[in-house]
Design a protein around this motif. Sequence first.
Motif, mmCIF file in Angstrom:
data_model
loop_
_atom_site.group_PDB
_atom_site.id
_atom_site.type_symbol
_atom_site.label_atom_id
_atom_site.label_comp_id
_atom_site.label_asym_id
_atom_site.label_seq_id
_atom_site.Cartn_x
_atom_site.Cartn_y
_atom_site.Cartn_z
ATOM 1 N N SER A 171 -46.684 -17.358 25.190
ATOM 2 C CA SER A 171 -47.084 -16.439 24.766
ATOM 3 C C SER A 171 -47.099 -14.944 24.952
ATOM 4 O O SER A 171 -46.954 -14.012 23.774
ATOM 5 C CB SER A 171 -49.129 -16.920 24.357
ATOM 6 O OG SER A 171 -49.276 -16.995 25.459
ATOM 7 N N ARG A 172 -47.001 -14.553 25.792
ATOM 8 C CA ARG A 172 -47.459 -12.985 26.300
ATOM 9 C C ARG A 172 -45.828 -12.506 26.121
ATOM 10 O O ARG A 172 -45.133 -12.119 26.212
ATOM 11 C CB ARG A 172 -47.309 -13.610 27.748
ATOM 12 C CG ARG A 172 -48.765 -12.929 28.441
ATOM 13 C CD ARG A 172 -49.917 -13.252 27.592
ATOM 14 N NE ARG A 172 -50.963 -13.446 27.761
ATOM 15 C CZ ARG A 172 -51.790 -14.700 27.799
ATOM 16 N NH1 ARG A 172 -51.660 -15.063 26.408
ATOM 17 N NH2 ARG A 172 -53.120 -14.357 27.717
ATOM 18 N N GLY A 228 -46.395 -20.535 21.832
ATOM 19 C CA GLY A 228 -46.961 -21.152 23.112
ATOM 20 C C GLY A 228 -48.139 -22.469 23.026
ATOM 21 O O GLY A 228 -47.336 -23.146 23.817
ATOM 22 N N ALA A 251 -48.119 -11.050 19.367
ATOM 23 C CA ALA A 251 -49.162 -11.503 19.239
ATOM 24 C C ALA A 251 -50.012 -11.943 18.594
ATOM 25 O O ALA A 251 -49.239 -11.932 17.097
ATOM 26 C CB ALA A 251 -50.733 -9.768 19.695
ATOM 27 N N VAL A 285 -49.129 -20.873 28.605
ATOM 28 C CA VAL A 285 -48.553 -18.822 28.794
ATOM 29 C C VAL A 285 -47.904 -18.006 29.018
ATOM 30 O O VAL A 285 -47.929 -16.860 28.063
ATOM 31 C CB VAL A 285 -49.804 -18.518 29.755
ATOM 32 C CG1 VAL A 285 -50.350 -17.317 30.475
ATOM 33 C CG2 VAL A 285 -51.660 -19.483 30.199
ATOM 34 N N VAL A 286 -47.238 -18.687 29.276
ATOM 35 C CA VAL A 286 -45.462 -17.678 29.436
ATOM 36 C C VAL A 286 -44.910 -17.337 28.026
ATOM 37 O O VAL A 286 -44.336 -15.713 27.729
ATOM 38 C CB VAL A 286 -44.869 -18.193 30.170
ATOM 39 C CG1 VAL A 286 -43.409 -17.382 30.191
ATOM 40 C CG2 VAL A 286 -45.013 -18.593 31.975
ATOM 41 N N ASP A 311 -58.863 -17.468 24.670
ATOM 42 C CA ASP A 311 -57.929 -16.585 25.170
ATOM 43 C C ASP A 311 -57.025 -16.290 23.507
ATOM 44 O O ASP A 311 -56.601 -16.745 22.996
ATOM 45 C CB ASP A 311 -56.319 -17.337 25.950
ATOM 46 C CG ASP A 311 -55.422 -15.931 26.150
ATOM 47 O OD1 ASP A 311 -56.032 -15.816 26.048
ATOM 48 O OD2 ASP A 311 -54.245 -17.076 27.020
ATOM 49 N N ARG A 358 -55.256 -13.997 22.894
ATOM 50 C CA ARG A 358 -53.622 -13.469 23.298
ATOM 51 C C ARG A 358 -53.084 -15.053 22.884
ATOM 52 O O ARG A 358 -52.041 -14.683 22.280
ATOM 53 C CB ARG A 358 -53.117 -12.465 24.522
ATOM 54 C CG ARG A 358 -52.201 -12.899 24.567
ATOM 55 C CD ARG A 358 -52.135 -11.237 23.708
ATOM 56 N NE ARG A 358 -50.323 -10.679 23.640
ATOM 57 C CZ ARG A 358 -48.753 -11.603 23.192
ATOM 58 N NH1 ARG A 358 -49.620 -12.561 22.569
ATOM 59 N NH2 ARG A 358 -47.700 -11.088 23.063
#
Length: 592
Positions: free
Chosen positions: A563-564, A503, A568, A560-561, A496, A498
Amino acid sequence: MSVQTWTWILVGITFALYFGIAIWARAGSTKDFYVAGGGVSPLANGMATAADWMSAASFISMAGIISFTGYDGSVYLMGWTGGYVLLALLLAPYLRKFGKFTVPDFIGDRYYSNTARTVAVICALLVSFTYVAGQMRGVGVVFSRFLEVDINLGVAIGMAIVLVFAFLGGMKGITYTQVAQYCVLIFAFMVPAFFISMQMTGNIIPQLGMGGSVEGGELLLDKLDRLHTELGFKEYTDGSKSTWDVFAITLALMVGTAGLPHVIVRFFTVPKVKDARKSAGLALLFIAILYTTAPAIAVFARTNLIETVRDTEYAEVPAWFKNWEDSGLIAWTDKNGDGKIQYVAGGAIVGKKPIFNEARGTYGERTISNAATDSPNELYVDRDIMVLANPEIAKLPNWVIALVAAGGLAAALSTAAGLLLVISTSISHDLIKKQIKPDMSEKGELWAARIAILGAIIVAGYFGMNPPGFVAAVVALAFGLAAASFFPAIILGIFDKRMNKQGAIAGMIVGITLMLFYMIRYKTGLIGGFDPRPASEWWFGTSPEGFGTIAMLVNVIVSVVVSRLTPAPPQHVQEIVENIRIPSGAGEAHSH
């Protein structure tokens, strides 16, 4: 010759071999010390990985767990071998291409953050110390029975031995001693299996013998099912775990294997990326030899044990029974006063404290607490002795019994050495060199690594002498910790682009904290009451051994949450992630 004489001879020969290799393979540089100079062949690395991996838990405890839990024990076989498939396909080649010495090093650089590196070091230390406690205990059990010394003295002897070859050679010394240890442990595991399979079923191959028939034409497994139901146990081939729990434990063990720092570091010791994949495949083959034999040994040992002790007069029990009784790992208490051993379903004793008989100078009958008085069962057998006692129960020659002791020691010591190296590199390389003192010389770093090993062995020895109450399941719990902390950070770091530092850090902290909380609450009962909580209170019906799966999923979601919702990663990190996944040599093909 007596078993003890044979044990001294075989243990002496194997240890002389290990010490000789450690002196021959002395580490001269940090690269030698951390990754054996990066020049190990795939075949040697496959053997070393197999030895590193097959610990006292695989050699001593796994067949013991299967022989007592039957079908339910198969989760260990599936989870611990399945993890290698994940490693070979998803992790080993990419991590090798990234080219870092350790897991915290990969995490620190991939997530461009010393905080991430420090969190990874703490996770590596938690996993490794949880795991190594079980190994040192295994060494103590073997020494105490076969060299007839106190368990604590056995642990101390084991500490001294590991110190020599880890201190001298680092990864280089450990790699080549592990190749020798693999040969010793696999030979020691298979020889009695061939003998007993032939003796019980007339078929020398144990995997086939397990499905074969015994005298009178009855199938061996049918016979064991019959013996079990006669004694009030559930059928051996019948499982009691829910499908979800079987899945959760298997997955936790698989991803835990793929996240274990002492196994991952082995893939940095080969010259090329292709070799990392090859050695993972070979390791799986070498491991499968032992893992496909373990269920057969479990069946042979269980059948022999029941037939030997059931309704036997205590005065007439074989010598092996008294020997293990003296080590405190078998106990009989005559509840109905008939002088016979009554072995049926139910608890014989509660608590593991054998009573020391001053007159005989040995351990004997254990105390019964009120909880066990309602049960008619009079026999307590520690699961960890099944593999070690198996050749004695089957009346095999003394040299075979001694060989199993040497194999058990090889298994425990090889894994302990690999784990101690992870602990020392985490401290010397990832904490001191990378963060506290970046200008440290190579010689200084080598000394820091050696001092860290010394400290780690002292802590590991303490845990071996004073094991936490749940030492039998301690290895499965170490896998849960690895699954909950490392696996998501590594896999998302590779696949991933991103994924960023915020994260990864949040995910690792949440995952390992959740796993530790659950483990302490449901295994030790230190949180929320003093008794470990009953199975009826498990979250989603998940046992502590399987909870690593849930903690891992929570880690992935949090990572994931977060990091979003945060910036970036820098462009150069995204390019590294792109580049890791391009096979070596693919770039040149386009340029011509």
